[in-house]
Design a protein around this motif. Structure first.
Motif, short mmCIF file in Angstrom:
data_model
loop_
_atom_site.label_atom_id
_atom_site.label_comp_id
_atom_site.label_asym_id
_atom_site.label_seq_id
_atom_site.Cartn_x
_atom_site.Cartn_y
_atom_site.Cartn_z
N ILE A 213 0.82 -1.21 0.00
CA ILE A 213 0.00 0.00 0.00
C ILE A 213 0.86 1.26 0.00
O ILE A 213 0.40 2.36 -0.34
N ASP A 214 2.12 1.12 0.38
CA ASP A 214 3.04 2.27 0.39
C ASP A 214 3.57 2.61 -1.00
O ASP A 214 4.32 3.57 -1.16
N HIS A 215 3.20 1.81 -2.00
CA HIS A 215 3.73 2.01 -3.35
C HIS A 215 2.58 2.11 -4.37
O HIS A 215 2.35 1.20 -5.17
N PRO A 216 1.83 3.22 -4.35
CA PRO A 216 0.67 3.36 -5.24
C PRO A 216 1.02 3.29 -6.72
O PRO A 216 0.23 2.80 -7.52
N GLN A 217 2.22 3.77 -7.09
CA GLN A 217 2.59 3.72 -8.51
C GLN A 217 2.93 2.29 -8.95
O GLN A 217 2.73 1.93 -10.10
N ALA A 218 3.43 1.49 -8.02
CA ALA A 218 3.66 0.08 -8.32
C ALA A 218 2.32 -0.63 -8.54
O ALA A 218 2.19 -1.48 -9.44
N ILE A 219 1.33 -0.27 -7.74
CA ILE A 219 -0.01 -0.85 -7.91
C ILE A 219 -0.58 -0.43 -9.26
O ILE A 219 -1.19 -1.24 -9.97
N GLN A 220 -0.36 0.82 -9.63
CA GLN A 220 -0.84 1.32 -10.92
C GLN A 220 -0.17 0.57 -12.07
O GLN A 220 -0.83 0.19 -13.05
N ALA A 221 1.14 0.35 -11.97
CA ALA A 221 1.86 -0.40 -13.00
C ALA A 221 1.33 -1.83 -13.08
O ALA A 221 1.17 -2.39 -14.19
N ALA A 222 1.04 -2.44 -11.92
CA ALA A 222 0.50 -3.80 -11.90
C ALA A 222 -0.84 -3.86 -12.63
O ALA A 222 -1.12 -4.82 -13.36
N GLU A 223 -1.65 -2.84 -12.47
CA GLU A 223 -2.97 -2.82 -13.13
C GLU A 223 -2.83 -2.67 -14.64
O GLU A 223 -3.58 -3.29 -15.40
N HIS A 224 -1.88 -1.84 -15.07
CA HIS A 224 -1.65 -1.71 -16.52
C HIS A 224 -1.16 -3.03 -17.12
O HIS A 224 -1.61 -3.45 -18.19
N VAL A 225 -0.24 -3.69 -16.42
CA VAL A 225 0.30 -4.96 -16.91
C VAL A 225 -0.80 -6.02 -16.92
O VAL A 225 -0.91 -6.81 -17.87
N ALA A 226 -1.64 -6.04 -15.88
CA ALA A 226 -2.73 -7.02 -15.81
C ALA A 226 -3.71 -6.83 -16.96
O ALA A 226 -4.18 -7.80 -17.57
N THR A 227 -4.03 -5.58 -17.28
CA THR A 227 -4.95 -5.31 -18.39
C THR A 227 -4.32 -5.74 -19.71
O THR A 227 -4.99 -6.37 -20.55
N ALA A 228 -3.04 -5.41 -19.90
CA ALA A 228 -2.35 -5.81 -21.13
C ALA A 228 -2.32 -7.32 -21.27
O ALA A 228 -2.62 -7.87 -22.34
N PHE A 229 -1.97 -8.00 -20.18
CA PHE A 229 -1.88 -9.46 -20.23
C PHE A 229 -3.25 -10.09 -20.47
O PHE A 229 -3.36 -11.07 -21.21
#
Length: 352
Positions: A213-229
């Motif tokens: 939760i301390d890394h909101p931009q990492a969470i955002q990157a994970a969501e972009h990768v998940a959508t792409a995948f």
């Protein structure tokens, strides 16, 4: 003793390995420091519903089962898991095995939306998660994956686990997605949760003991990768699903390009389906670019969670373009033989 730089030691470790099948001690899961049995936070009122004792031997056996399950049914992420730090691997493989277990429920139920088997099995896992996280009174079943998950209940967000089950409950029967947005939301609930839980396992072993939760931009990157995948994986799985009489390609895209499920079944709309596949691949490509734009803000210790997903997505995009977006081209079903080497190179560069 001379210490090799990270990239050199990785290359040395892979010298004697084959591209697909490799067995190296450095890249095997370490079970020597697994947590012990889970202790209930509150004493149970009824001894008949007391949480079952879990021995260290059962924990080790459960994690070995999880690794084997992932290796058999999710090989790309199995390779990715081996490139994560050993201390995080048990949690990572527990997540991946849980996802495989739920995916197999859908495969067994198939398009038979009248079957209640899948509904009951998914509810079993929802109840199991609630028992593990003390959301309900009841024992943790003596099921290998349930025991594996039990060891990490205190270090991962319950909502992410619940999201995976709920998304699969809502799509039981393999009905066609109505819109692209609906397909993307499903991908975020399933693969997005898997990637975030993977990141959480990495975050919990970091020197600073940080939380995801301390890394909101990492969470955002994970969501972009998940959508792409999710979009790329939909393209890759379209033909195998079609052979089982299942079409998941978003109905709104199919309507725009004049594609109907019936004609797809009979392989009469090969050229028309190109437009649908091209649009999905373009979405995947755009989402990957967004994920990469955040790389500098994603802590290095969390990047391994994205490695295998990004590499697999890139391979599908590249192969689909070479096949001229033909849904029925068999090249789309081939495994990426260079995946270990791709992950090796990117891990050495702390990239994804």
């Amino acid at each position: 003793m001379k210490v090799l730089p990270k990239s050199a030691s990785l290359l040395h470790a892979f010298k004697s390995s084959s591209i697909i099948h490799f067995s190296i001690a450095q890249y095997s899961t370490d079970f020597s420091h697994l947590p012990g049995a889970r202790q209930p936070k509150k004493p149970q009122k009824s001894t008949s519903r007391r949480l079952l004792e879990i021995s260290h031997e059962q924990v080790v056996s459960s994690f070995k089962h999880s690794v084997d399950l992932v290796r058999q049914h999710d090989f790309d992420n199995y390779i990715g898991g081996l490139f994560s730090p050993k201390a995080a691997q048990p949690g990572i493989f527990a997540v991946l095995a849980f996802n495989v277990e739920l995916a197999q429920i859908r495969e067994k139920v198939g398009a038979d939306s009248k079957s209640t088997t899948g509904i009951y099995r998914l509810q079993f896992w929802k109840d199991t998660l609630e028992s593990i996280f003390n959301k309900r009174v009841g024992p943790v079943p003596r099921q290998p994956i349930a025991i594996a998950l039990c060891s990490f209940a205190s270090t991962s967000p319950f909502l992410l686990w619940e999201s995976i089950v709920t998304a699969r409950q809502q799509t039981i029967g393999d009905r066609q997605f109505k819109t692209v947005d609906e397909a993307c939301k499903y991908g975020l609930s399933t693969w997005g949760s898997v990637i975030k839980l993977w990141m959480n396992s990495l975050a919990t072993i970091s020197p600073n003991a940080s939380s995801l939760i301390d890394h909101p931009q990492a969470i955002q990157a994970a969501e972009h990768v998940a959508t792409a995948f999710s979009m790329a994986n939909m393209v890759r799985s379209a033909l195998p699903l079609l052979s089982r009489g299942i079409v998941l390609l978003p109905a709104d895209l199919c309507s725009i390009h004049g594609v109907t499920p019936d004609r797809l079944y009979n392989k009469k709309q090969e050229n028309e389906s190109k437009g649908v596949i091209r649009d999905l691949i373009n979405i995947a490509s755009d989402e990957l670019l967004k994920a990469r734009s955040l790389k500098a803000a994603v802590p290095k210790e969390l990047r391994p969670a994205l490695l295998s997903f990004v590499a697999s997505c890139e391979y599908i995009i590249r192969t689909t373009k070479k096949a001229d977006y033909l849904l029925f081209d068999k090249k789309l079903q081939r495994r990426n033989a260079l995946l270990p080497w791709t992950l090796l190179w990117r891990r050495a560069r702390d990239s994804y």
